[in-house]
Write a protein that holds these residues in place. Structure first.
Motif, short mmCIF file in Angstrom:
data_model
loop_
_atom_site.label_atom_id
_atom_site.label_comp_id
_atom_site.label_asym_id
_atom_site.label_seq_id
_atom_site.Cartn_x
_atom_site.Cartn_y
_atom_site.Cartn_z
N VAL A 57 44.85 38.21 20.65
CA VAL A 57 44.57 39.06 21.74
C VAL A 57 43.40 38.07 22.46
CG1 VAL A 57 43.95 41.05 23.06
CG2 VAL A 57 45.54 41.15 21.00
N SER A 58 42.49 37.94 21.65
CA SER A 58 41.27 37.20 22.04
C SER A 58 41.56 35.86 22.78
CB SER A 58 40.35 37.16 21.00
OG SER A 58 39.18 36.17 21.37
N LYS A 59 42.39 35.01 22.20
CA LYS A 59 42.87 33.61 22.44
C LYS A 59 43.69 34.01 23.86
CE LYS A 59 43.92 29.15 22.03
NZ LYS A 59 42.90 28.11 22.32
N TYR A 60 44.37 35.05 24.11
CA TYR A 60 45.15 35.27 25.36
C TYR A 60 44.17 35.37 26.54
CZ TYR A 60 47.94 38.38 28.46
OH TYR A 60 48.41 39.01 29.60
N PHE A 61 42.92 36.00 26.23
CA PHE A 61 42.17 36.17 27.30
C PHE A 61 41.28 35.10 27.71
CE2 PHE A 61 43.68 40.65 26.90
CZ PHE A 61 43.39 41.03 28.08
N GLU A 62 40.67 34.49 26.53
CA GLU A 62 39.52 33.65 26.40
C GLU A 62 39.95 32.25 27.25
OE1 GLU A 62 38.12 33.09 22.57
OE2 GLU A 62 37.11 34.82 22.65
N ASP A 63 41.14 31.76 27.19
CA ASP A 63 41.42 30.62 27.89
C ASP A 63 41.48 30.63 29.19
OD1 ASP A 63 41.76 29.39 25.36
OD2 ASP A 63 43.93 29.32 25.24
N VAL A 64 42.18 31.82 29.63
CA VAL A 64 42.47 32.24 31.14
C VAL A 64 40.68 32.37 31.89
CG1 VAL A 64 43.22 33.96 32.84
CG2 VAL A 64 44.69 33.19 30.88
N ILE A 65 40.09 33.27 31.03
CA ILE A 65 38.85 33.56 31.75
C ILE A 65 37.87 32.37 31.69
CG2 ILE A 65 36.96 35.19 31.37
CD1 ILE A 65 39.51 36.53 32.05
N GLU A 66 37.53 31.67 30.64
CA GLU A 66 36.53 30.75 30.78
C GLU A 66 37.25 29.38 31.77
OE1 GLU A 66 34.89 27.28 27.91
OE2 GLU A 66 35.80 28.79 27.10
N ASP A 67 38.30 28.99 31.87
CA ASP A 67 38.79 28.16 33.03
C ASP A 67 38.94 28.71 34.24
OD1 ASP A 67 40.34 26.00 33.85
OD2 ASP A 67 41.79 27.34 34.62
#
Length: 219
Positions: free
Chosen positions: A69-79
């Motif tokens: 779940v963390s990976k799902y969000f982090e990639d989108v948010i940081e970019d």
């Protein structure tokens, strides 16, 4: 007067960077985030990113690990914060005018400072704010009284000498409990369902922060 600004939906046109992946994962598992009642939605929106990830892993995407779940969000948010998110129309201009007029400004956000700093550095406004009141820096969230007391203490003035500009009903209500003056802001369609309640709760409302009247603040 000290000025306290929410970021997402207030300074940055960024609610979609959160709502789209949240709605997507809710809908995948047969839930509706936007369909929640305003109290429950507010509780979830007040969670820091880590808390949101915990909530989804434990209650929604129960077949995914927390790391997934963390990976799902982090990639989108940081970019998004680093490369793409843009300010709301007129936001940079009014913030610059307020800075030049000598107002002390700070941020009150549910988004961790690491992401806000990426966007603020890209937009050249990092030095506009004397501090960032964020979950990762305070270990508090915007639904808690202690979160707002922390901001009051950082400004070192009575609560009634602070104005919060925010688009979220739960944040407006929480800040008002501590005596902070509040200005509700439109961020349609994201807070359209809450708008009538924001009008009732906030001390004043504006369409955007670009509509701030500096002369009225000074008066």
């Amino acid at each position: 007067m000290k000025l306290l600004f929410d970021c997402d939906g207030t300074i940055l046109d960024s609610m979609h960077i959160w709502s789209e992946p949240i709605n997507g994962i809710f809908e995948k598992y047969g839930f509706s985030f936007e369909g929640l009642d305003k109290e429950e939605k507010g509780k979830i929106e007040a969670l820091p990113m880590g808390g949101m990830i915990d909530y989804i892993a434990e209650n929604i995407a129960t077949d995914m690990s927390r790391a997934e779940v963390s990976k799902y969000f982090e990639d989108v948010i940081e970019d998004g914060y680093k490369n793409h998110l843009m300010p709301k129309e007129g936001a940079l201009e009014i913030l610059t005018k307020l800075k030049e007029s000598g107002y002390e400004m700070a941020i009150a956000s549910s988004t961790d400072s690491i992401y806000l700093k990426l966007a603020f550095e890209r937009l050249g406004i990092s030095d506009y704010f004397s501090f960032l009141n964020t979950p990762d820096l305070t270990d508090l969230n915007k639904a808690e009284d202690a979160y707002w007391q922390h901001a009051i203490d950082k400004f070192a003035v009575p609560a009634e000498e602070i104005i919060l500009f925010d688009d979220a009903l739960y944040a407006i209500n929480a800040a008002k409990k501590l005596g902070i003056k509040t200005c509700g802001l439109k961020d349609f369609p994201y807070n359209k369902r809450e708008w009538e309640y924001i009008i009732e709760s906030a001390d004043q409302v504006l369409d955007t922060i670009a509509d701030i009247d500096i002369e009225e603040l000074e008066g």
